[in-house]
Scaffold this motif. Structure first.
Motif: not given
Length: 445
Positions: A87-113
């Protein structure tokens, strides 16, 4: 905010905990097989693990993402392109996770896989760090040839290399120079070919020094990226599949391995992986043994010589070393293949030492086998008439080594030749003397 880097030096793997001190919450990125260090760090900071991010299904190690998900009730975030069984939650281009003052932004970067992502950390509205997975390393970028299966593998490799060119330029190079780079691997990994010993860098420094970010055409980039990559161990595709499924819990899994003092019962179709020093092995060992010495590359060569799901015995000098090696074996998902683990045993066989003077006087009296990688041989062939067979291919190519003359085996420093000579000795079954040149190769190179 705190960023904690964890290192598995044996697999050159870096994982991360991102801690919001104001909320006492923590997110993990690309955790290793043993979850205990992350739990300890959470307890130390009185923090709750609220998520695990997988930048892609890793080929070179097994992740604890599913175990942590179950134990901490934390969601797993991954690209929807991964299509995992857990079970998972998708984390792709445009998706953001926030904890406190921190924002984590996903970038899709294919190449290695095809499913690789990178994560940009913003703190108080400013980009501070990039967690680049296996997309961008310090001094290099991820190789594009670990997901080839069926079809035209060369076309797939070239396609991913082309995608890497654009991921680096269209996504990562747009980040500010002062953004700190935190990769998933350092020097020694087989996921790239020219990594730095450093464990972090900045995007500005990489733009100046990393070959993969230099100005060049896409064609030039693809040619460079797809040339002279290191070999691919047998366990890599297995670990990709296992990580997409999710591994069994670490501690119960290693606890199931039976440990005994003495020697395993010899069976011709089951290899004994003997991790003792080469001198101890040569003095007394069992039939059908391979001397993969305890060392920084134990997991790599175990997973190159022994096939996924193939049973084997594991042997070490003492119980403490044996337990450590069982845990290291679990880091590549091979613990379930250990038929039995033994310590303090020797054996009835002995490998004679090479008469170096005789060898030096007339190397033509010997069949010399060079088990270094193809790129090493190409750069400098030490003996003109040697037979080059990389250690990772040796098990399937031993029949190429003739029995007419004594066999002398070498690598670059003695570690690989210990494994290779022991394997050749076992397979030749006394038909011809086998010698390990070992560290003495430095006298000839």
């Amino acid at each position: 905010m705190k960023i904690k880097q964890f290192e598995d030096k044996f697999l050159s793997h870096y994982s991360y905990a991102i801690l919001s001190e104001c909320e006492s919450k923590m997110i993990l990125i690309d955790p290793a097989r043993d979850p205990k260090p992350y739990y300890d760090y959470a307890i130390e900071n009185n923090a709750e693990i609220i998520g695990i991010i997988e930048t892609h299904p890793h080929a070179d190690f097994v992740s604890s993402h599913l175990e942590i998900h179950k134990q901490a009730s934390s969601p797993i975030y991954a690209s929807k392109l991964t299509r995992p069984d857990y079970p998972f939650l998708s984390f792709d281009e445009g998706d953001v996770l926030e904890i406190g003052k921190i924002r984590l932004r996903a970038l899709n970067t294919p190449g290695h896989s095809p499913d690789s992502i990178c994560i940009v950390l913003e703190h108080e509205g400013i980009d501070k760090a990039l967690f680049s997975g296996d997309t961008l390393f310090i001094g290099d970028c991820g190789r594009p040839d670990l997901r080839e299966s069926g079809g035209d593998v060369n076309a797939e490799r070239m396609h991913l290399a082309s995608q890497m060119y654009h991921s680096l330029r269209d996504q990562l190079m747009k980040l500010s120079d002062d953004v700190v780079l935190y990769p998933a691997h350092g020097a020694g990994t087989l996921c790239g070919k020219a990594l730095s010993e450093a464990n972090s860098s900045t995007m500005g420094e990489e733009k100046k020094t990393n070959w993969s970010l230099k100005e060049m055409t896409e064609q030039e980039f693809v040619k460079e990226l797809t040339s002279n990559q290191p070999f691919i161990p047998a366990y890599f595709p297995y670990d990709v599949a296992l990580n997409k499924k999710g591994a069994a819990d670490f501690q119960p899994s290693v606890a199931q391995v039976a440990i005994s003092e003495g020697n395993p019962e010899e069976q011709e179709n089951i290899w004994i992986i003997d991790s003792r020093k080469d001198t101890e092995f040569k003095a007394a060992h069992q039939q059908h043994s391979v001397n993969i010495m305890e060392g920084t590359k134990f997991e790599t060569w175990l997973g190159s010589i022994i096939s996924p799901e193939e049973p084997f015995y594991l042997k070490a000098k003492d119980e403490a070393t044996l337990k450590a090696l069982i845990a290291r074996t679990a880091s590549i998902g091979y613990e379930g293949q250990i038929k039995g683990a033994y310590f303090a045993g020797g054996g009835e066989l002995k490998m004679e030492a090479l008469d170096l003077q005789d060898f030096r006087n007339d190397t033509g009296k010997y069949t010399i086998v060079d088990v270094r990688n193809e790129s090493e041989v190409k750069e400098h062939k030490i003996f003109k008439d040697s037979i080059p067979i990389p250690l990772g291919e040796l098990r399937d190519r031993i029949d190429e080594i003739p029995n007419g003359k004594p066999i002398a085996v070498h690598c670059a420093g003695g570690y690989r030749s210990a494994a290779a000579s022991s394997m050749i000795e076992a397979e030749k079954k006394g038909k011809v003397p086998v010698f390990d040149i070992g560290e003495a190769i430095k006298q000839f190179s």
